[in-house]
Design a protein around this motif. Structure first.
Motif, PDB file in Angstrom:
ATOM      1  N   CYS A  52       0.772  -1.443   0.260  1.00 22.42           N
ATOM      2  CA  CYS A  52       0.019   0.146   0.060  1.00 22.42           C
ATOM      3  C   CYS A  52       0.713   1.019  -0.042  1.00 22.42           C
ATOM      4  CB  CYS A  52      -1.173   0.360   0.994  1.00 22.42           C
ATOM      5  SG  CYS A  52      -2.140   1.111   1.032  1.00 22.42           S
ATOM      6  N   GLU A  53       1.914   1.921   0.585  1.00 25.63           N
ATOM      7  CA  GLU A  53       2.529   2.557   0.800  1.00 25.63           C
ATOM      8  C   GLU A  53       3.407   2.382  -0.498  1.00 25.63           C
ATOM      9  OE1 GLU A  53       5.194   1.806   3.931  1.00 25.63           O
ATOM     10  OE2 GLU A  53       6.327   3.301   3.436  1.00 25.63           O
ATOM     11  N   ILE A  54       4.042   1.201  -0.649  1.00 25.35           N
ATOM     12  CA  ILE A  54       4.376   1.554  -2.432  1.00 25.35           C
ATOM     13  C   ILE A  54       3.506   2.493  -3.622  1.00 25.35           C
ATOM     14  CG2 ILE A  54       5.849   0.978  -4.439  1.00 25.35           C
ATOM     15  CD1 ILE A  54       6.593  -1.744  -2.298  1.00 25.35           C
ATOM     16  N   ALA A  55       2.601   1.459  -3.556  1.00 23.40           N
ATOM     17  CA  ALA A  55       1.374   2.139  -4.732  1.00 23.40           C
ATOM     18  C   ALA A  55       0.994   3.557  -3.650  1.00 23.40           C
ATOM     19  CB  ALA A  55      -0.100   1.004  -4.139  1.00 23.40           C
ATOM     20  N   LYS A  56       1.203   3.945  -3.280  1.00 28.71           N
ATOM     21  CA  LYS A  56       0.840   5.430  -2.705  1.00 28.71           C
ATOM     22  C   LYS A  56       1.895   6.297  -2.874  1.00 28.71           C
ATOM     23  CE  LYS A  56      -3.272   5.522  -0.861  1.00 28.71           C
ATOM     24  NZ  LYS A  56      -3.831   5.670   0.546  1.00 28.71           N
ATOM     25  N   GLU A  57       2.706   6.435  -2.932  1.00 27.71           N
ATOM     26  CA  GLU A  57       4.490   6.718  -3.307  1.00 27.71           C
ATOM     27  C   GLU A  57       4.440   7.212  -4.786  1.00 27.71           C
ATOM     28  OE1 GLU A  57       7.313   4.346   0.044  1.00 27.71           O
ATOM     29  OE2 GLU A  57       7.552   4.377  -2.343  1.00 27.71           O
ATOM     30  N   ASN A  58       3.924   5.894  -5.820  1.00 27.09           N
ATOM     31  CA  ASN A  58       3.378   6.103  -7.188  1.00 27.09           C
ATOM     32  C   ASN A  58       2.591   6.341  -7.484  1.00 27.09           C
ATOM     33  OD1 ASN A  58       6.459   4.777  -7.804  1.00 27.09           O
ATOM     34  ND2 ASN A  58       5.758   3.524  -6.387  1.00 27.09           N
ATOM     35  N   GLY A  59       1.417   7.142  -6.735  1.00 29.40           N
ATOM     36  CA  GLY A  59       0.604   7.731  -6.958  1.00 29.40           C
ATOM     37  C   GLY A  59      -1.089   6.779  -7.878  1.00 29.40           C
ATOM     38  N   ILE A  60      -0.630   5.325  -6.985  1.00 30.78           N
ATOM     39  CA  ILE A  60      -1.395   4.449  -7.541  1.00 30.78           C
ATOM     40  C   ILE A  60      -2.516   4.548  -6.992  1.00 30.78           C
ATOM     41  CG2 ILE A  60      -1.695   1.792  -8.282  1.00 30.78           C
ATOM     42  CD1 ILE A  60       0.589   3.463  -9.743  1.00 30.78           C
ATOM     43  N   ALA A  61      -3.586   3.695  -7.140  1.00 32.01           N
ATOM     44  CA  ALA A  61      -4.555   4.077  -5.932  1.00 32.01           C
ATOM     45  C   ALA A  61      -4.566   2.400  -5.159  1.00 32.01           C
ATOM     46  CB  ALA A  61      -6.089   4.309  -6.575  1.00 32.01           C
ATOM     47  N   PHE A  62      -5.641   1.617  -4.284  1.00 36.96           N
ATOM     48  CA  PHE A  62      -4.629   0.604  -4.028  1.00 36.96           C
ATOM     49  C   PHE A  62      -6.157   0.026  -3.401  1.00 36.96           C
ATOM     50  CE2 PHE A  62      -3.036  -2.633  -0.728  1.00 36.96           C
ATOM     51  CZ  PHE A  62      -2.457  -3.053  -0.546  1.00 36.96           C
ATOM     52  N   HIS A  63      -6.232  -0.916  -3.720  1.00 41.18           N
ATOM     53  CA  HIS A  63      -7.820  -1.874  -2.768  1.00 41.18           C
ATOM     54  C   HIS A  63      -6.932  -3.272  -2.507  1.00 41.18           C
ATOM     55  CE1 HIS A  63     -10.671  -5.428  -4.568  1.00 41.18           C
ATOM     56  NE2 HIS A  63     -11.161  -5.101  -3.173  1.00 41.18           N
ATOM     57  N   THR A  64      -7.914  -3.497  -1.829  1.00 44.34           N
ATOM     58  CA  THR A  64      -7.978  -5.253  -1.383  1.00 44.34           C
ATOM     59  C   THR A  64      -8.642  -5.885  -0.747  1.00 44.34           C
ATOM     60  OG1 THR A  64      -6.310  -6.382   0.226  1.00 44.34           O
ATOM     61  CG2 THR A  64      -7.574  -4.046   1.158  1.00 44.34           C
ATOM     62  N   ASP A  65      -8.675  -7.361  -1.453  1.00 48.48           N
ATOM     63  CA  ASP A  65      -9.391  -8.301  -1.179  1.00 48.48           C
ATOM     64  C   ASP A  65      -9.192  -8.602   0.773  1.00 48.48           C
ATOM     65  OD1 ASP A  65     -10.450 -10.842  -1.329  1.00 48.48           O
ATOM     66  OD2 ASP A  65     -10.463 -11.256  -2.770  1.00 48.48           O
ATOM     67  N   ALA A  66      -9.896  -8.256   1.274  1.00 54.69           N
ATOM     68  CA  ALA A  66      -9.917  -8.609   2.634  1.00 54.69           C
ATOM     69  C   ALA A  66     -10.646  -9.646   2.675  1.00 54.69           C
ATOM     70  CB  ALA A  66      -9.422  -7.502   3.561  1.00 54.69           C
ATOM     71  N   ILE A  67     -11.242 -10.557   2.002  1.00 59.10           N
ATOM     72  CA  ILE A  67     -12.156 -11.550   2.396  1.00 59.10           C
ATOM     73  C   ILE A  67     -11.566 -12.523   3.383  1.00 59.10           C
ATOM     74  CG2 ILE A  67     -13.607 -12.797   1.215  1.00 59.10           C
ATOM     75  CD1 ILE A  67     -14.375 -11.054  -0.597  1.00 59.10           C
ATOM     76  N   GLN A  68     -10.259 -13.022   3.255  1.00 56.14           N
ATOM     77  CA  GLN A  68     -10.003 -14.082   3.968  1.00 56.14           C
ATOM     78  C   GLN A  68      -9.262 -13.395   5.113  1.00 56.14           C
ATOM     79  OE1 GLN A  68     -10.728 -17.213   4.450  1.00 56.14           O
ATOM     80  NE2 GLN A  68     -11.979 -17.149   1.560  1.00 56.14           N
ATOM     81  N   ALA A  69      -8.937 -12.137   5.804  1.00 58.26           N
ATOM     82  CA  ALA A  69      -8.451 -12.021   6.258  1.00 58.26           C
ATOM     83  C   ALA A  69      -9.488 -10.915   7.130  1.00 58.26           C
ATOM     84  CB  ALA A  69      -7.540 -10.323   5.945  1.00 58.26           C
ATOM     85  N   VAL A  70     -10.421 -10.252   6.606  1.00 58.95           N
ATOM     86  CA  VAL A  70     -11.352  -8.956   8.168  1.00 58.95           C
ATOM     87  C   VAL A  70     -11.801 -10.578   9.174  1.00 58.95           C
ATOM     88  CG1 VAL A  70     -13.602  -8.158   8.042  1.00 58.95           C
ATOM     89  CG2 VAL A  70     -11.409  -7.564   6.575  1.00 58.95           C
ATOM     90  N   GLY A  71     -12.250 -10.300  10.593  1.00 56.62           N
ATOM     91  CA  GLY A  71     -13.073 -11.308  11.563  1.00 56.62           C
ATOM     92  C   GLY A  71     -11.824 -12.283  11.583  1.00 56.62           C
ATOM     93  N   LYS A  72     -10.795 -12.489  11.046  1.00 57.35           N
ATOM     94  CA  LYS A  72      -9.589 -13.677  11.550  1.00 57.35           C
ATOM     95  C   LYS A  72      -8.275 -12.789  11.978  1.00 57.35           C
ATOM     96  CE  LYS A  72     -11.460 -16.546   7.949  1.00 57.35           C
ATOM     97  NZ  LYS A  72     -11.495 -17.181   6.493  1.00 57.35           N
ATOM     98  N   THR A  73      -7.919 -12.187  11.129  1.00 54.65           N
ATOM     99  CA  THR A  73      -6.965 -11.243  12.047  1.00 54.65           C
ATOM    100  C   THR A  73      -6.764  -9.526  12.446  1.00 54.65           C
ATOM    101  OG1 THR A  73      -4.814 -11.230  11.441  1.00 54.65           O
ATOM    102  CG2 THR A  73      -5.820 -11.386   9.771  1.00 54.65           C
ATOM    103  N   ALA A  74      -6.606  -9.131  12.856  1.00 55.34           N
ATOM    104  CA  ALA A  74      -5.739  -7.840  12.898  1.00 55.34           C
ATOM    105  C   ALA A  74      -5.815  -6.583  11.404  1.00 55.34           C
ATOM    106  CB  ALA A  74      -5.631  -7.280  13.642  1.00 55.34           C
ATOM    107  N   VAL A  75      -7.183  -6.066  10.775  1.00 53.21           N
ATOM    108  CA  VAL A  75      -7.240  -5.393   9.876  1.00 53.21           C
ATOM    109  C   VAL A  75      -7.775  -3.792  10.266  1.00 53.21           C
ATOM    110  CG1 VAL A  75      -8.873  -4.991   7.648  1.00 53.21           C
ATOM    111  CG2 VAL A  75      -7.962  -7.573   8.380  1.00 53.21           C
ATOM    112  N   ASN A  76      -6.777  -2.676  10.481  1.00 55.09           N
ATOM    113  CA  ASN A  76      -7.949  -1.514  10.238  1.00 55.09           C
ATOM    114  C   ASN A  76      -6.774  -0.577   9.300  1.00 55.09           C
ATOM    115  OD1 ASN A  76      -6.990   1.169  11.745  1.00 55.09           O
ATOM    116  ND2 ASN A  76      -7.511  -0.434  13.217  1.00 55.09           N
ATOM    117  N   VAL A  77      -7.821  -0.007   8.790  1.00 51.30           N
ATOM    118  CA  VAL A  77      -7.537   1.087   7.435  1.00 51.30           C
ATOM    119  C   VAL A  77      -7.240   2.071   8.303  1.00 51.30           C
ATOM    120  CG1 VAL A  77      -9.546  -0.398   6.476  1.00 51.30           C
ATOM    121  CG2 VAL A  77     -10.294   1.842   7.717  1.00 51.30           C
ATOM    122  N   ARG A  78      -7.164   2.350   9.343  1.00 52.10           N
ATOM    123  CA  ARG A  78      -6.298   3.650   9.629  1.00 52.10           C
ATOM    124  C   ARG A  78      -4.678   3.267  10.095  1.00 52.10           C
ATOM    125  NH1 ARG A  78      -9.227   6.771   7.448  1.00 52.10           N
ATOM    126  NH2 ARG A  78     -11.554   6.041   8.252  1.00 52.10           N
TER     127      ARG A  78
END
Ligand SMILES: Cc1ncc(COP(=O)(O)O)c(C=O)c1O
Length: 393
Positions: free
Chosen positions: A162-188
């Motif tokens: 995400c950091e690399i994408a931001k540095e280069n002005g690239i929008a960033f999406h994540t498919d967090a479907i197998q992560a949310v609820g199972k491990t820490a996911v925090n968009v801040r």
């Protein structure tokens, strides 16, 4: 039955069913109507939105409800395609993404987008150097990298990507479907622009998802109509399922805060340790350090996974093969190929996936039944090499 296929779907939590029931019965009203009963339904949607937002550290109005995880992924990618256009932009994704990302990306490629698929290392983690190169070489564009893989459970370096994408002005999406609820996911903490969620992976019913849209991002709705969900996804709200998703999110938040699903991970590790100690020729695939607590991906030398699945089903254990099974013939999956796993090892693998409903007794009983199935199959298939799938009673 011992259910060990929780990455395919999870059982609906009884507290989720309880929360949903009033909205399937007496509180059936349309949330957009003007009377008090409708306002109560509208309030329930707002509460559920808050619960989902809290689980991922978002603001309430950054979360919209969708029909499923596939819809969330498609909505984002198709919106990004329209916002960026195909002339100068590059689509950057990964080799091991789910088909709900790969297929929309392929559709973009078919109409002239330049699509880059970055590889993974032998542990199943994104090669950040490839990702960086793809971002740096792009005039404009957008990227989609999953948070955790559905087959292996391996957590991707999403923060760094995400950091690399931001540095280069690239929008960033994540498919967090197998992560949310199972491990820490925090968009801040990991400031992704878009994030997809699916309810049935964490004890809500199938057919309800959510999408996180960072405040201020450009988004072109796929479904237009009555303007529900802040105009981003029209259609009268699926209130009972939205309420169910909210409840499941609250339950998962509490479990993560308590101990990060330590009991689930302990059962998974116990199963892996017993399999390695008690069966010869067992290989654990994927990173053991970076993974969700719910998944083990295991190869059994000399056994075809599809044969194991049939024997285990007969003995009362529901499990998935570790690779795709197409028209009865097992093929190494694109994920295993990307990790450089040999065809034999890929075909002899199982995905064993857990939830907080999996008990230690179930785990031990599953080990016994896997031992028996492996022994039986090795006898029939001659011990070494992957033989044909033999179905017998
Ligand atoms: C990583 C990943 N993405 C997307 C999906 C699709 O989600 P849904 O079944 O809610 O459409 C799944 C479901 O298996 C998944 O594991």
């Amino acid at each position: 039955m011992i259910y060990l296929d929780n990455h395919a779907t999870t059982a609906v939590h009884p507290e989720v069913v309880e929360a949903m029931m009033p909205f399937l019965t007496e509180h059936f009203h349309n949330p957009s109507s003007g009377y008090r009963a409708s306002r109560m339904v509208k309030k329930a949607i707002a509460e559920a939105r808050g619960q989902v937002a809290e689980l991922i550290g978002a603001k309430e109005d950054e979360v919209i409800f969708t029909g499923c995880g596939t819809e969330s992924n498609n909505m984002v990618l198709k919106s990004l395609a329209r916002v960026y256009g195909r002339k100068t932009s590059r689509v950057i994704t990964g080799e091991i993404e789910h088909s709900a990302v790969l297929r929309p990306c392929q559709a973009m490629k078919d109409v002239g987008f330049e699509v880059h698929r970055c590889g993974v290392d032998e542990e199943g983690r994104l090669r950040l150097d490839e990702f960086r190169e793809a971002c740096e070489g792009a005039e404009t564009g957008f990227s989609s990298i999953m948070w955790a893989n559905n087959e292996t459970g391996v957590i991707q370096p999403v923060g760094e990507a995400c950091e690399i994408a931001k540095e280069n002005g690239i929008a960033f999406h994540t498919d967090a479907i197998q992560a949310v609820g199972k491990t820490a996911v925090n968009v801040r903490e990991v400031p992704v622009d878009f994030l997809s969620i699916s309810g049935h992976k964490f004890h809500a019913p199938k057919g309800i998802g959510a999408l996180y849209l960072r405040e201020g991002v450009r988004f072109e709705p796929l479904i237009r109509g009555g303007g529900q969900e802040f105009g981003h996804r029209s259609g009268t709200e699926n209130v009972p399922y939205i309420v169910g998703l909210g409840k499941a999110a609250a339950l998962m938040k509490a479990a993560l805060e308590k101990d990060q699903h330590a009991g689930v991970a302990a059962n998974r590790d116990h199963l892996e340790n017993r399999l390695c100690e008690e069966i010869e020729g067992v290989i654990l695939n994927g990173s053991r350090e970076h993974r969700v607590p719910t998944c083990a991906h295991v190869s059994f030398e000399g056994c075809e996974g599809a044969g194991l699945l049939i024997l285990l089903d007969e003995s009362g254990v529901q499990i998935s093969t570790g690779s795709a099974c197409m028209t009865g013939k097992q093929q190494p999956s694109h994920v295993q190929k990307a990790m450089g796993i040999s065809d034999d090892q890929a075909k002899s693998s199982l995905r064993i996936s857990f939830s907080s409903f999996t008990t230690r007794e179930d785990t031990d009983e599953a080990v016994e039944r896997i031992k028996m199935a492996v022994e039986k199959l090795r006898q029939v298939q001659g011990g070494s090499g992957v033989g044909p799938v033999v179905v017998y009673s």
